[in-house]
Design a protein around this motif. Structure first.
Motif, short mmCIF file in Angstrom:
data_model
loop_
_atom_site.label_atom_id
_atom_site.label_comp_id
_atom_site.label_asym_id
_atom_site.label_seq_id
_atom_site.Cartn_x
_atom_site.Cartn_y
_atom_site.Cartn_z
N TYR A 98 46.14 48.40 37.14
CA TYR A 98 46.24 48.97 38.74
C TYR A 98 47.82 49.54 39.08
N VAL A 99 48.74 48.60 38.95
CA VAL A 99 50.07 48.73 39.00
C VAL A 99 51.00 48.35 38.09
N LYS A 100 52.24 49.01 37.96
CA LYS A 100 53.30 48.52 37.11
C LYS A 100 54.44 48.36 37.77
N GLU A 101 55.41 47.64 37.25
CA GLU A 101 56.74 47.50 37.93
C GLU A 101 57.42 48.60 38.24
N GLY A 102 58.01 49.10 39.23
CA GLY A 102 58.67 50.17 39.70
C GLY A 102 57.65 51.08 40.54
N ASP A 103 56.05 50.87 40.46
CA ASP A 103 55.38 51.35 41.15
C ASP A 103 55.36 51.34 42.54
N ARG A 104 55.24 52.43 43.42
CA ARG A 104 55.02 52.45 44.82
C ARG A 104 53.71 52.00 45.33
N LYS A 107 49.87 49.44 51.74
CA LYS A 107 48.68 48.47 52.08
C LYS A 107 47.41 48.79 51.86
N GLY A 108 46.70 47.87 51.36
CA GLY A 108 45.23 48.02 51.10
C GLY A 108 45.12 48.43 49.63
N GLN A 109 46.05 48.87 48.86
CA GLN A 109 45.74 49.25 47.49
C GLN A 109 45.75 48.02 46.67
N VAL A 110 44.67 48.21 45.49
CA VAL A 110 44.47 47.18 44.63
C VAL A 110 45.61 46.84 43.70
N LEU A 111 45.80 45.59 43.66
CA LEU A 111 46.91 45.40 42.65
C LEU A 111 46.59 44.61 41.34
N CYS A 112 45.49 44.05 41.49
CA CYS A 112 45.04 43.13 40.17
C CYS A 112 43.43 42.77 40.73
N ILE A 113 42.97 42.03 39.75
CA ILE A 113 41.64 41.23 39.86
C ILE A 113 41.85 39.93 39.70
N ILE A 114 41.08 38.95 40.39
CA ILE A 114 41.08 37.59 39.83
C ILE A 114 39.66 37.25 39.84
N GLU A 115 39.32 36.73 38.42
CA GLU A 115 37.95 36.40 38.29
C GLU A 115 37.98 34.83 38.64
N ALA A 116 36.75 34.50 39.74
CA ALA A 116 36.47 33.16 39.87
C ALA A 116 34.93 33.12 39.86
N MET A 117 34.60 32.16 39.22
CA MET A 117 32.97 31.67 39.00
C MET A 117 32.19 33.24 38.78
N LYS A 118 32.65 33.78 37.85
CA LYS A 118 32.27 35.06 37.28
C LYS A 118 32.07 36.28 38.39
N LEU A 119 32.87 35.96 39.44
CA LEU A 119 33.06 37.18 40.50
C LEU A 119 34.32 37.65 40.39
N MET A 120 34.40 39.17 40.35
CA MET A 120 35.63 39.69 40.24
C MET A 120 36.02 40.11 41.62
N ASN A 121 37.24 39.73 42.07
CA ASN A 121 37.92 39.69 43.40
C ASN A 121 38.99 40.72 43.31
N GLU A 122 39.05 41.59 43.86
CA GLU A 122 40.11 42.62 43.72
C GLU A 122 41.25 42.01 44.94
N ILE A 123 42.37 41.96 44.44
CA ILE A 123 43.44 41.56 45.30
C ILE A 123 44.28 42.86 45.71
N GLU A 124 44.55 43.04 47.04
CA GLU A 124 44.98 44.24 47.73
C GLU A 124 46.35 43.94 48.09
N SER A 125 47.18 44.82 48.13
CA SER A 125 48.54 44.48 49.03
C SER A 125 48.36 44.69 50.42
N GLU A 126 49.14 43.64 51.01
CA GLU A 126 49.12 43.42 52.40
C GLU A 126 50.36 44.38 53.00
N PHE A 127 51.01 45.14 52.29
CA PHE A 127 52.16 45.80 52.78
C PHE A 127 52.52 47.10 51.97
#
Length: 154
Positions: A98-104, A107-127
Motif C-alpha cells: 500500500y505504501v513505502k517509506e518516502g510515500d506521501r 488522511k483516510g488512505q489505506v496503509l496496511c491490513i491487520i488480519e484478526a480472527m480471519k478478518l482483514m482490517n484496513e488500517i487508514e492514515s489519520e493525517f
C-alpha cells in the motif's frame, strides 16, 4: 465489526476508564483488557562525583567517536495498531505494498491490513504526511497500540 467500530469501542473504554470488556456474537468473541496505567517516576539526582586527579590519557590509536551533528527535531506522528493481529503491507502476496517509506499519504488512505480472527482490517492514515519509517515487517504479529508507521506531517 470493522476497524472504525472497534476504534470507537476502544475509545469509549478509555474515556470511561473501563478495564475489561467481552463482546460475543455467533461469529466471534472479543475480549479487551486494559492493564494499569504506566507511571513514570523521576529518579533522585545523584551528587556529582569528583573528577579523578590524574585522568588516564587515551591511547593514540584509539578512535574517538565523533559527535553526531544535531538535526532539527522532527516530530513524527505515529500510526498504531488498533487491534491485535498479523500485519500485511499489501492486499495479497503478489500485490504491491500500500505504501513505502518516502510515500506521501492522505488522511483516510489505506496503509496496511491487520488480519484478526480471519478478518482483514484496513488500517487508514489519520493525517496527511510522508511515511518516514515502517516499523513492522510483512506478516509479523502486532500488538494493540504497537507503533506501525512514523509519518512526518505535511
Amino acid at each position: 465489526m470493522n476497524v472504525k467500530e472497534l476504534k470507537s469501542i476502544l475509545q469509549a473504554l478509555q474515556d470511561h476508564e473501563v478495564s475489561e470488556l467481552t463482546l460475543e456474537t455467533p461469529d466471534y468473541k472479543l475480549t479487551v483488557k486494559r492493564g494499569p496505567e504506566v507511571q513514570y517516576v523521576q529518579a533522585p539526582a545523584t551528587p556529582p562525583q569528583p573528577a579523578p586527579q590524574n585522568p588516564p590519557s587515551p591511547a593514540p590509536e584509539a578512535a574517538q567517536p565523533k559527535p553526531e551533528p544535531k538535526e532539527e527535531a522532527v516530530r513524527y506522528l505515529e500510526v498504531k495498531a488498533p487491534i491485535v493481529g498479523t500485519f500485511y503491507r499489501a492486499p495479497s502476496p503478489e500485490a504491491e505494498p500500500y505504501v513505502k517509506e518516502g510515500d506521501r499519504v492522505r488522511k483516510g488512505q489505506v496503509l496496511c491490513i491487520i488480519e484478526a480472527m480471519k478478518l482483514m482490517n484496513e488500517i487508514e492514515s489519520e493525517f496527511d504526511g510522508v511515511v518516514r519509517k515502517i516499523l513492522v515487517n510483512n506478516a509479523e504479529p502486532v500488538e494493540y497500540g504497537q507503533v506501525l508507521f512514523l509519518i512526518e506531517p505535511a
